[in-house]
Each structure stands twice: as C-alpha cells, then as structure tokens.
Write an enzyme that holds these catalytic residues in place. Structure first.
Site, mmCIF file in Angstrom:
data_model
loop_
_atom_site.group_PDB
_atom_site.id
_atom_site.type_symbol
_atom_site.label_atom_id
_atom_site.label_comp_id
_atom_site.label_asym_id
_atom_site.label_seq_id
_atom_site.Cartn_x
_atom_site.Cartn_y
_atom_site.Cartn_z
ATOM 1 N N PHE A 34 15.215 88.449 -69.571
ATOM 2 C CA PHE A 34 15.290 87.242 -70.395
ATOM 3 C C PHE A 34 15.597 87.530 -71.856
ATOM 4 O O PHE A 34 16.406 86.871 -72.475
ATOM 5 C CB PHE A 34 13.951 86.484 -70.319
ATOM 6 C CG PHE A 34 13.828 85.598 -69.110
ATOM 7 C CD1 PHE A 34 14.855 85.488 -68.192
ATOM 8 C CD2 PHE A 34 12.672 84.860 -68.901
ATOM 9 C CE1 PHE A 34 14.746 84.667 -67.081
ATOM 10 C CE2 PHE A 34 12.550 84.037 -67.796
ATOM 11 C CZ PHE A 34 13.582 83.943 -66.883
ATOM 12 N N GLN A 102 5.584 90.710 -62.918
ATOM 13 C CA GLN A 102 5.913 89.368 -63.401
ATOM 14 C C GLN A 102 7.217 88.904 -62.750
ATOM 15 O O GLN A 102 7.663 87.791 -62.968
ATOM 16 C CB GLN A 102 6.090 89.388 -64.915
ATOM 17 C CG GLN A 102 4.838 89.825 -65.656
ATOM 18 C CD GLN A 102 5.137 90.165 -67.119
ATOM 19 O OE1 GLN A 102 5.172 89.288 -67.959
ATOM 20 N NE2 GLN A 102 5.367 91.426 -67.395
ATOM 21 N N ILE A 104 10.041 87.906 -59.853
ATOM 22 C CA ILE A 104 10.008 86.966 -58.723
ATOM 23 C C ILE A 104 11.073 87.325 -57.694
ATOM 24 O O ILE A 104 11.396 86.529 -56.826
ATOM 25 C CB ILE A 104 10.227 85.518 -59.247
ATOM 26 C CG1 ILE A 104 11.522 85.415 -60.062
ATOM 27 C CG2 ILE A 104 9.037 85.075 -60.098
ATOM 28 C CD1 ILE A 104 11.844 84.002 -60.561
ATOM 29 N N HIS A 120 4.036 85.708 -60.891
ATOM 30 C CA HIS A 120 4.852 84.501 -61.061
ATOM 31 C C HIS A 120 5.499 84.029 -59.759
ATOM 32 O O HIS A 120 6.470 83.284 -59.783
ATOM 33 C CB HIS A 120 5.912 84.746 -62.152
ATOM 34 C CG HIS A 120 5.281 84.951 -63.509
ATOM 35 N ND1 HIS A 120 5.872 85.680 -64.516
ATOM 36 C CD2 HIS A 120 4.090 84.530 -64.000
ATOM 37 C CE1 HIS A 120 5.074 85.683 -65.578
ATOM 38 N NE2 HIS A 120 3.984 85.005 -65.293
ATOM 39 N N CYS A 128 8.105 72.734 -48.777
ATOM 40 C CA CYS A 128 8.349 71.308 -48.980
ATOM 41 C C CYS A 128 7.204 70.726 -49.818
ATOM 42 O O CYS A 128 6.027 70.971 -49.519
ATOM 43 C CB CYS A 128 8.433 70.600 -47.631
ATOM 44 S SG CYS A 128 8.512 68.807 -47.827
ATOM 45 N N CYS A 131 5.406 67.901 -47.082
ATOM 46 C CA CYS A 131 4.676 68.286 -45.861
ATOM 47 C C CYS A 131 4.272 69.751 -45.841
ATOM 48 O O CYS A 131 3.566 70.195 -44.937
ATOM 49 C CB CYS A 131 5.504 67.956 -44.619
ATOM 50 S SG CYS A 131 6.917 69.041 -44.365
ATOM 51 N N CYS A 149 13.742 68.901 -47.159
ATOM 52 C CA CYS A 149 13.041 69.360 -45.961
ATOM 53 C C CYS A 149 13.690 68.760 -44.715
ATOM 54 O O CYS A 149 13.950 67.552 -44.664
ATOM 55 C CB CYS A 149 11.584 68.918 -46.057
ATOM 56 S SG CYS A 149 10.587 69.393 -44.645
ATOM 57 N N CYS A 152 10.848 66.283 -43.108
ATOM 58 C CA CYS A 152 10.393 65.012 -43.684
ATOM 59 C C CYS A 152 11.263 64.507 -44.839
ATOM 60 O O CYS A 152 11.012 63.426 -45.369
ATOM 61 C CB CYS A 152 8.948 65.137 -44.149
ATOM 62 S SG CYS A 152 8.772 66.084 -45.666
ATOM 63 N N THR A 190 8.809 95.280 -69.724
ATOM 64 C CA THR A 190 8.296 93.952 -70.073
ATOM 65 C C THR A 190 8.137 93.839 -71.583
ATOM 66 O O THR A 190 7.699 94.801 -72.230
ATOM 67 C CB THR A 190 6.961 93.630 -69.370
ATOM 68 O OG1 THR A 190 6.428 92.416 -69.923
ATOM 69 C CG2 THR A 190 5.932 94.738 -69.519
#
Ligand code: NAD
Length: 237
Positions: A34, A102, A104, A120, A128, A131, A149, A152, A190
């Site tokens: 970042f 940290q 993902i 994170h 969803c 549901c 989803c 639903c 980091t």
C-alpha cells in the site's frame, strides 16, 4: 558478524519463532503493497484506497467496491516466494510456532504454513451476507458486477476486514498467545501503521526482536535488516 550472520545465529538458537508480516512479504510475489513508492496508495482513483476498501464503500457503492477489489486485490497467477517457503520450512522443523499476517492473499498457506493468524481475513473465504453460504475466490473472480448468492440472491462479501470493521476476536487472541510465547519475533514487510494489528507486537517479551524491511519502521531495540524479506530469509538455512 554481518547482519545475515547475526540473523542466522538467532534462528539457530530459537525454538519458538513468531513471524509478524505485512504487505511487503508478498511484493516479491508480484502483489503491490500500500505505502511504498510503487504501492497502491500512489495510484489515482476516484476515492482513495482506504475508502475503496472500507465497510462504508462496500455497502454504499457495492459495484465500485467490487470493481476495485477484482482489479487491485484479486491479482491472478500469484505464487509464494522464498519468505513464505522458508517460514513453512521452519514450522515443519519445529522452530516456528506461528505466522501472524496482515495480508489477505493466502500465500503462507499456499507455501505450506499451517499455524497462520490472518488478522485481516482472507480473499479465499467469502460468504453470503444474507444466508451465510460460503464461496471460494473463483466465484468472486468469475462473477460480474455485484456477486450474488446462488441460493438466496444476497450479496456475497469477502471475509476480509474492511476499514471500519473489527478484527476477529479469536484470531487476535491466538496471535497474542503466540507472540507472548515467542522467543524470537521477526517483524517484516510492514509499515507498522495499521492499528490495532501493528500494536500486537507489543505483546512480545522474548529475547530477540528482528525487523526486516526495505525502509525503517517504528520498532525499536531490534536487529534491523534493511532489505527485501524474501531475499533475506532465502539466505538463512
Ligand atoms: P504497507 O504497504 O503499509 O507497508 C509495507 C512495508 O513493506 C513498507 O514499509 C515497504 O517499504 C515494505 N516492503 C515492501 N516490499 C518489501 C520487501 N520485499 N521486503 C521488505 N520490505 C518490503 O503494508 P502493511 O503494513 O501490511 O499495511 C497495509 C495493509 O494492507 C495491511 O493491513 C494488509 O491487510 C493490506 N494489504 C495486503 C496485501 C496482501 O495481502 N498481499 C497487499 C496490500 C495491502
């Protein structure tokens, strides 16, 4: 003794290493961080990246959120690098008790690490909002506009911690337990600016604090190695 020799010596003497990492651990795999010169925060968007990855953006501008998310976060064809593999190897050897990340991107698990606390969350897990049905990352990648989803029709949300959301309590508790039990803490890749995650390193009371980063970071009393984390760990047996 060179810094690499000092690190090698520390690793040799350690039995409970914990690695605390950030986006810089995956730049050598081709994922942008970042805050570096070439990081995502230097690119121009209608809204700043902090907003694009916020809870507010997810609920108010859901389509824009997913456009940014697919373009910039779900980068395809990314593989673990030497840092991810070295940590997995240390875990197998019984030297490392946990990776606290940290990130993902799921690259630690892809390299074979098992004890990973993802502060994170992970792009690999999606649910969803109505549901709770679970979806893999391919579902989000292959969907267009807002992923819905199939059961639903609810919006499917990545299980990543967006700005404005709380960290998962069990994950934090596990990370704190591991850091508190460590004899060596390696903090790498980091900027230590994202809280509360960055504050967790304060639970470390062990012998050796090592920091590996391309630029100085606010962690003191450490062996500081100014360099790339993959390149550096690749030199340690
Ligand atoms: P950051 O971008 O704030 O800081 C990254 C740091 O790593 C910088 O100090 C940079 O100089 C350094 N760095 C970059 N490449 C390096 C390398 N090869 N070797 C050593 N140092 C290197 O990242 P952060 O502190 O992790 O905070 C950003 C937040 O963004 C995190 O919360 C994370 O969830 C998220 N993020 C994740 C990913 C990912 O999953 N790969 C990528 C970008 C951002």
């Amino acid at each position: 003794m060179t810094d690499i020799e000092r690190l090698r010596d520390i690793v040799d003497r350690s039995h409970r290493i914990v690695f605390f990492g950030g986006a810089g651990v995956s730049t050598e795999s081709g994922l942008k961080d970042f805050r570096s010169e070439d990081g995502l925060y230097r690119e121009k968007y209608v809204y700043p990246p902090e907003y694009m990855l916020s809870r507010d953006c997810f609920y108010r501008h859901t389509e824009e959120f997913f456009r940014f998310y697919r373009d910039k976060i779900l980068v395809g064809g990314v593989k673990p690098n030497a840092a991810h593999y070295k940590l997995a190897e240390w875990e197998q050897l019984g030297k490392l008790i946990a990776v606290v990340t940290q990130n993902i991107d799921g690259l630690h698990q892809a390299a074979g690490s098992r004890a990973v606390y993802e502060l994170h969350g992970s792009v690999l897990k999606n649910r969803c909002t109505e549901c709770g049905h679970r979806y893999d990352v391919e579902f989000i990648k292959n969907s267009e506009g807002i992923p819905r989803c199939i059961k639903c029709g609810g919006v499917v949300k990545p299980e990543v911690v967006l700005y404005g959301e709380n960290l998962d309590e069990d994950t934090v508790a596990g990370a704190v337990r591991a850091i508190s039990a460590a004899d060596t803490l390696i903090v790498a890749g980091t900027s230590l600016t994202v809280y509360p995650a960055a504050g967790l390193i304060n639970y470390f009371t062990g012998e050796n604090l090592v920091v590996i980063n391309r630029e100085p970071v606010p962690a003191s009393g450490a062996l500081f190695i100014c360099g790339k984390v993959g390149e550096t760990l690749g030199k340690i047996k």
